[in-house]
Design a protein around this motif. Sequence first.
Motif, PDB file in Angstrom:
ATOM      1  N   UNK A 133       6.960  65.846 -94.927  1.00 22.03           N
ATOM      2  CA  UNK A 133       7.411  65.453 -93.580  1.00 22.03           C
ATOM      3  C   UNK A 133       7.135  66.534 -92.537  1.00 22.03           C
ATOM      4  N   UNK A 134       6.749  67.739 -92.979  1.00 21.73           N
ATOM      5  CA  UNK A 134       6.471  68.826 -92.034  1.00 21.73           C
ATOM      6  C   UNK A 134       5.117  68.680 -91.351  1.00 21.73           C
ATOM      7  N   UNK A 135       4.231  67.855 -91.920  1.00 17.98           N
ATOM      8  CA  UNK A 135       2.935  67.679 -91.270  1.00 17.98           C
ATOM      9  C   UNK A 135       2.639  66.197 -91.088  1.00 17.98           C
ATOM     10  N   UNK A 136       2.034  65.867 -89.939  1.00 20.61           N
ATOM     11  CA  UNK A 136       1.742  64.473 -89.633  1.00 20.61           C
ATOM     12  C   UNK A 136       0.421  64.038 -90.228  1.00 20.61           C
ATOM     13  N   UNK A 137       0.192  62.737 -90.263  1.00 20.74           N
ATOM     14  CA  UNK A 137      -1.074  62.211 -90.747  1.00 20.74           C
ATOM     15  C   UNK A 137      -2.186  62.512 -89.744  1.00 20.74           C
ATOM     16  N   UNK A 138      -3.262  63.059 -90.233  1.00 22.64           N
ATOM     17  CA  UNK A 138      -4.375  63.457 -89.382  1.00 22.64           C
ATOM     18  C   UNK A 138      -5.298  62.274 -89.113  1.00 22.64           C
ATOM     19  N   UNK A 139      -5.692  62.121 -87.857  1.00 18.20           N
ATOM     20  CA  UNK A 139      -6.653  61.083 -87.483  1.00 18.20           C
ATOM     21  C   UNK A 139      -7.979  61.742 -87.136  1.00 18.20           C
ATOM     22  N   UNK A 140      -9.004  60.938 -86.891  1.00 16.83           N
ATOM     23  CA  UNK A 140     -10.296  61.521 -86.521  1.00 16.83           C
ATOM     24  C   UNK A 140     -10.567  61.442 -85.023  1.00 16.83           C
ATOM     25  N   UNK A 141      -9.521  61.137 -84.251  1.00 13.48           N
ATOM     26  CA  UNK A 141      -9.682  61.169 -82.798  1.00 13.48           C
ATOM     27  C   UNK A 141      -8.335  61.437 -82.140  1.00 13.48           C
ATOM     28  N   UNK A 142      -8.374  61.691 -80.823  1.00  9.80           N
ATOM     29  CA  UNK A 142      -7.192  61.971 -79.999  1.00  9.80           C
ATOM     30  C   UNK A 142      -6.411  63.167 -80.547  1.00  9.80           C
ATOM     31  N   UNK A 143      -5.136  63.290 -80.137  1.00 12.57           N
ATOM     32  CA  UNK A 143      -4.337  64.453 -80.541  1.00 12.57           C
ATOM     33  C   UNK A 143      -4.009  64.462 -82.032  1.00 12.57           C
ATOM     34  N   UNK A 144      -4.112  63.281 -82.661  1.00  9.39           N
ATOM     35  CA  UNK A 144      -3.838  63.202 -84.090  1.00  9.39           C
ATOM     36  C   UNK A 144      -4.817  63.999 -84.937  1.00  9.39           C
ATOM     37  N   UNK A 145      -5.931  64.433 -84.334  1.00 10.24           N
ATOM     38  CA  UNK A 145      -6.889  65.265 -85.059  1.00 10.24           C
ATOM     39  C   UNK A 145      -6.259  66.574 -85.529  1.00 10.24           C
ATOM     40  N   UNK A 146      -5.216  67.022 -84.807  1.00  7.80           N
ATOM     41  CA  UNK A 146      -4.613  68.317 -85.122  1.00  7.80           C
ATOM     42  C   UNK A 146      -3.456  68.208 -86.114  1.00  7.80           C
ATOM     43  N   UNK A 147      -3.067  66.996 -86.466  1.00 10.47           N
ATOM     44  CA  UNK A 147      -2.010  66.851 -87.470  1.00 10.47           C
ATOM     45  C   UNK A 147      -2.539  67.220 -88.846  1.00 10.47           C
ATOM     46  N   UNK A 148      -1.618  67.438 -89.774  1.00 14.04           N
ATOM     47  CA  UNK A 148      -2.024  67.699 -91.147  1.00 14.04           C
ATOM     48  C   UNK A 148      -1.666  69.092 -91.620  1.00 14.04           C
ATOM     49  N   UNK A 149      -2.111  69.394 -92.818  1.00 17.20           N
ATOM     50  CA  UNK A 149      -1.905  70.705 -93.426  1.00 17.20           C
ATOM     51  C   UNK A 149      -3.277  71.354 -93.541  1.00 17.20           C
ATOM     52  N   UNK A 150      -3.457  72.496 -92.902  1.00 12.57           N
ATOM     53  CA  UNK A 150      -4.767  73.147 -92.929  1.00 12.57           C
ATOM     54  C   UNK A 150      -4.636  74.577 -93.448  1.00 12.57           C
ATOM     55  N   UNK A 151      -5.752  75.113 -93.911  1.00 11.65           N
ATOM     56  CA  UNK A 151      -5.771  76.475 -94.445  1.00 11.65           C
ATOM     57  C   UNK A 151      -6.886  77.270 -93.786  1.00 11.65           C
ATOM     58  N   UNK A 152      -6.535  78.489 -93.375  1.00  8.21           N
ATOM     59  CA  UNK A 152      -7.498  79.417 -92.790  1.00  8.21           C
ATOM     60  C   UNK A 152      -7.236  80.793 -93.385  1.00  8.21           C
ATOM     61  N   UNK A 153      -8.131  81.242 -94.280  1.00  5.72           N
ATOM     62  CA  UNK A 153      -7.946  82.516 -94.972  1.00  5.72           C
ATOM     63  C   UNK A 153      -6.584  82.525 -95.666  1.00  5.72           C
ATOM     64  N   UNK A 154      -5.702  83.460 -95.301  1.00  9.02           N
ATOM     65  CA  UNK A 154      -4.397  83.552 -95.963  1.00  9.02           C
ATOM     66  C   UNK A 154      -3.321  82.708 -95.276  1.00  9.02           C
ATOM     67  N   UNK A 155      -3.671  81.985 -94.219  1.00  6.69           N
ATOM     68  CA  UNK A 155      -2.692  81.180 -93.493  1.00  6.69           C
ATOM     69  C   UNK A 155      -2.740  79.714 -93.930  1.00  6.69           C
ATOM     70  N   UNK A 156      -1.555  79.130 -94.134  1.00  8.68           N
ATOM     71  CA  UNK A 156      -1.423  77.686 -94.313  1.00  8.68           C
ATOM     72  C   UNK A 156      -0.588  77.188 -93.144  1.00  8.68           C
ATOM     73  N   UNK A 157      -1.098  76.201 -92.417  1.00  9.52           N
ATOM     74  CA  UNK A 157      -0.452  75.751 -91.179  1.00  9.52           C
ATOM     75  C   UNK A 157      -0.145  74.266 -91.273  1.00  9.52           C
ATOM     76  N   UNK A 158       1.126  73.916 -91.072  1.00  5.98           N
ATOM     77  CA  UNK A 158       1.566  72.526 -91.040  1.00  5.98           C
ATOM     78  C   UNK A 158       1.697  72.105 -89.582  1.00  5.98           C
ATOM     79  N   UNK A 159       0.997  71.026 -89.211  1.00  7.56           N
ATOM     80  CA  UNK A 159       0.970  70.567 -87.823  1.00  7.56           C
ATOM     81  C   UNK A 159       1.487  69.139 -87.727  1.00  7.56           C
ATOM     82  N   UNK A 160       2.383  68.925 -86.794  1.00  5.29           N
ATOM     83  CA  UNK A 160       2.963  67.591 -86.619  1.00  5.29           C
ATOM     84  C   UNK A 160       3.302  67.369 -85.158  1.00  5.29           C
ATOM     85  N   UNK A 161       2.383  66.737 -84.433  1.00  2.13           N
ATOM     86  CA  UNK A 161       2.593  66.391 -83.019  1.00  2.13           C
ATOM     87  C   UNK A 161       3.017  67.588 -82.180  1.00  2.13           C
TER      88      UNK A 161
END
Length: 234
Positions: A133-161
């Motif tokens: 529930x900490x991260x939203x479903x990612x879409x392939x357009x609009x602001x929903x593109x930034x939702x989801x759980x992503x990883x960059x090097x040692x960082x894991x980032x949960x994004x939800x609206x």
Amino acid sequence: MKKTRLSWILAVVIMAMFLASCRKLELTTGNGLFLKPASAGEIAVVNYLKDGKINQFSYPNNLLFEVKKEEAKVLNSMLVVKDFDLLSNNEAMFLVAEYNSKPIVLGTTADGKTLYDMSAQNVYATKLPFTISDYGLQTNDANGRFNGLIKAENYVIALNSGKILIYDLRTGTQISTTGSIQSDVLTFKVGSVNWVLKFTANSPVGNIFKLTVGAENFSCYTISSPSFLRERKQ
């Protein structure tokens, strides 16, 4: 003698029940998301169809697991969990195999038993301080593109609206903040440092970003299954 034997059997039964209850307790307290970060150069490959041609997309092989009650599954791959053990509340070992894989017969033993290779391997993963529930479903357009759980090097980032949770795998530090989205860019601050997450492309397994933290730049990849990928699988 019979009384002693009966007492010994009873003790064994009680111990088995105790161990079973401990296992159940561990499974209950160990529920959550577990990540196996990709090692340097460790990649996965997926084939996809574009403009009538089969192409390949390579990406870091980060594996995201979910443990729920007495079951475990891989959320971002076609791998199947054959078995797993919780080593602690923050560590787990998963036995995974390819979807629809069949055991390979290695031979027989002296007593006629057949030996099989399950075509499976053990994967060690550590628990993330996030829930689905900490991260939203990612879409392939609009602001929903930034939702989801992503990883960059040692960082894991949960994004939800616009709500952002950051976890540093090296230090165990957790940060909560908010950001604003303008066009293809999400900006936010951690302390006095500006963080910029720029959308760069869609991929067959989720969106790709570039993360800028101060003067450092990192490539970012989705490690959760995005909504448009789920729609394709249905």
